[in-house]
Design an enzyme around this catalytic site. Structure first.
Site, short mmCIF file in Angstrom:
data_model
loop_
_atom_site.label_atom_id
_atom_site.label_comp_id
_atom_site.label_asym_id
_atom_site.label_seq_id
_atom_site.Cartn_x
_atom_site.Cartn_y
_atom_site.Cartn_z
N LEU A 125 48.27 39.55 31.71
CA LEU A 125 47.02 40.17 31.29
C LEU A 125 45.99 39.97 32.39
O LEU A 125 45.97 38.95 33.07
CB LEU A 125 46.50 39.55 29.99
CG LEU A 125 47.33 39.76 28.73
CD1 LEU A 125 46.68 39.01 27.57
CD2 LEU A 125 47.45 41.24 28.39
N ASP A 126 45.12 40.94 32.53
CA ASP A 126 43.98 40.84 33.42
C ASP A 126 43.22 39.54 33.12
O ASP A 126 43.15 39.10 31.98
CB ASP A 126 43.10 42.07 33.18
CG ASP A 126 41.78 42.06 33.90
OD1 ASP A 126 41.53 41.14 34.70
OD2 ASP A 126 41.00 43.00 33.68
N ARG A 127 42.65 38.96 34.15
CA ARG A 127 41.88 37.73 33.97
C ARG A 127 40.80 37.88 32.90
O ARG A 127 40.55 36.96 32.12
CB ARG A 127 41.25 37.34 35.31
CG ARG A 127 40.46 36.04 35.28
CD ARG A 127 40.02 35.66 36.68
NE ARG A 127 39.09 36.60 37.24
CZ ARG A 127 37.76 36.53 37.09
NH1 ARG A 127 37.23 35.55 36.38
NH2 ARG A 127 36.98 37.42 37.64
N ARG B 43 41.43 50.87 31.15
CA ARG B 43 40.03 50.86 31.59
C ARG B 43 39.68 52.12 32.38
O ARG B 43 38.59 52.70 32.20
CB ARG B 43 39.78 49.60 32.42
CG ARG B 43 39.99 48.32 31.63
CD ARG B 43 40.16 47.10 32.51
NE ARG B 43 38.96 46.78 33.26
CZ ARG B 43 38.88 45.78 34.14
NH1 ARG B 43 39.95 45.02 34.37
NH2 ARG B 43 37.76 45.55 34.78
#
EC number: 5.4.99.-
Length: 493
Positions: free
Chosen positions: A202-204, A302
């Site tokens: 997962l993205d930070r 996003r």
């Protein structure tokens, strides 16, 4: 009839018969060196598998302040073998062209302090010419950015997997400036969960369901499901404005603008992808939307939401003024990629929030490769890229936790470094046992500019992005987390 005698042990069976000569493996011939030629030892065999252990977890300690988890500064070795393009070049030339985050005065001072080593021997002359298989080590005083103090919740733990609810702001594994402030290290240090294999990432800044395999076999089995696209992921987010009530499908191709900064955009030359969106609620200002990515491109959710004109409310990349008045709606940017990156960096620099963007001034000034999370050499085995992750390359499992592909210090430059290092012992970070000290936070390091710099801490609110991995489903499993507070209908902005 005679009874059979006792069976021979395996060791006895391997013994040579009397009079036979046991053939030993021939010793490798050592080439005679020419006059003045420097000997380079053969490469060492790196450890295989995920191998973070107590010696790595003990490098430093956590402390908590103002709703943030912080890491006490510590000494750390960046290690790398000589790259092919470095062969025949001097160490000074490599530092001056590929590791420009520091002035040459820093590297000279570091060499005098014994922090630069070539094949485990202190470097006394930066004009030394590099050869194939040269092994470089650079000891630095390392500072990590703070992350949220919110604990990692373990959703499931059994013989095969560990499933957690990852808080926002935490990288999954060591990358860039992060090492101890990562999910892998926190699970190892605080939950005694070691040798985990990353299945996905997962993205930070993205929170939610995150899976780890406990064995290589389980990791391979789930990897196969990923390759066959048998896994389903469901995300939830809060976006700007009134999202359409009907189902929305976006299939715009996505192109990577920058690997280092981690920025993408819709472009006909990009990779094909597909995301299905469905509005869950609308409070008059913002909408909660369910997201079902059918492919796994970088920042897919996003970027598609930005293209549709409904970026995530607090997205630190895709809801910024740098994209123009329309914030990138419909793919209209009216900037070149270089102009866009410069505008994004300047906007965050003015807010003192480059850490939230995921880069530092050193990253922007340096040509060193692998500075971003998507290509850290702390990892060598590819796993599936997540459609929300902040880098354009797949995440990877850790193979050699002691190594890193960056031979240079990741600290900022200081014009006063020329005066440092005149005393050979100045700045030495070794204790009496010759090991890196574990009390490095108790005193400032004379070569470390970070020790002199005062950075603004982010607020806990700044470390949250309204994008959450809600569900992860495979052929024989399904794991879910609770809906985050900001996604509830009665949540107030």
């Amino acid at each position: 009839m005679a009874e059979p005698g006792p069976a021979l042990s395996g060791a006895e069976e391997e013994q040579p018969a009397p009079g036979d000569k046991e053939e030993a493996a021939p010793a490798p011939k050592k080439r005679r060196l020419a006059a003045g030629e420097r000997y380079v030892p053969p490469p060492r065999k790196l450890s295989t598998g995920v191998s973070f252990g107590p010696e790595h977890f003990a490098e430093t300690a956590y402390y908590f302040e103002g709703g943030l988890r912080k890491v006490r500064p510590y000494y750390f070795d960046f290690r790398t073998y000589c790259k092919g393009r470095w062969v025949g070049r001097s160490l000074l030339d490599v530092f001056s062209t590929e590791f420009r985050a520091q002035p040459l005065a820093y590297y000279r001072a570091a060499a005098r302090a014994g922090r630069l080593r070539l094949n485990e021997e202190p470097v006394s002359d930066l004009d030394i010419v590099l050869k194939n298989n040269d092994f470089l080590r650079n000891t630095v005083h390392r500072h990590e950015p703070p992350v949220t103090a919110q604990p990692i919740q373990i959703l499931v733990e059994n013989d095969e997997v560990v499933v957690v609810d990852k808080p926002s702001s935490l990288p999954v594994h060591p990358c860039g400036r992060f090492r101890h402030n990562t999910v892998i290290f926190i699970l190892g240090k605080e939950h005694k969960l070691k040798e985990l294999h990353t299945i996905h990432r997962l993205d930070r800044m993205t929170s939610g369901v995150l899976m780890f395999a406990k064995t290589v076999e389980v990791s391979k089995r789930i990897d196969e499901q990923i390759r066959e696209r048998q896994l389903e992921k469901e995300y939830v987010c809060r976006v700007v404005g009134e999202f359409p009530e009907h189902e929305v499908v976006c299939e715009e191709p996505i192109l990577v603008v920058s690997y280092k900064v981690g920025v993408c955009r819709v472009d006909p030359k990009g990779k094909s992808c597909k995301t299905v969106f469905q509005r869950l609620s609308y409070n008059g200002k913002t909408s909660v939307v369910r997201c079902l990515p059918r492919t796994g491109r970088t920042h897919q959710i996003r970027v598609h939401l930005q293209y549709l004109g409904h970026p995530i409310v607090n997205d630190p990349i895709y809801n910024m003024e740098a994209w123009g008045p329309g914030r990138g709606k419909g793919g209209k940017i009216n900037k070149t990629d270089e102009e866009l990156l410069k505008a994004l960096v300047e906007e965050h620099r003015s807010k003192q929030s480059l850490d939230i963007l995921g880069v530092s001034e050193e990253d922007l000034n340096s040509n060193a490769e692998n500075n971003d999370c998507g290509n850290s050499s702390d990892r060598t085995k590819s796993v599936q890229a997540d459609p929300t992750n902040e880098n354009s390359r797949p995440a990877e499992d850790t193979k050699d936790p002691k190594s890193n592909d960056t031979a240079a210090c990741l600290l900022t430059s200081d014009p006063n470094l020329g005066a440092l290092g005149k005393n050979k012992e100045l700045g030495s970070c070794e204790n009496q046992d010759g090991k890196t000290g574990d009390k490095s936070w108790e005193e400032k390091d004379p070569l470390c500019v970070e020790c002199k710099r005062r950075r603004r801490d982010p607020s806990p609110r700044e470390l949250v992005m309204f994008l959450h991995a809600l569900r992860y489903k495979g052929a024989q499993f399904e794991y879910c987390s609770k809906m985050p507070q900001w996604a509830l209908e009665d949540w107030e902005e």
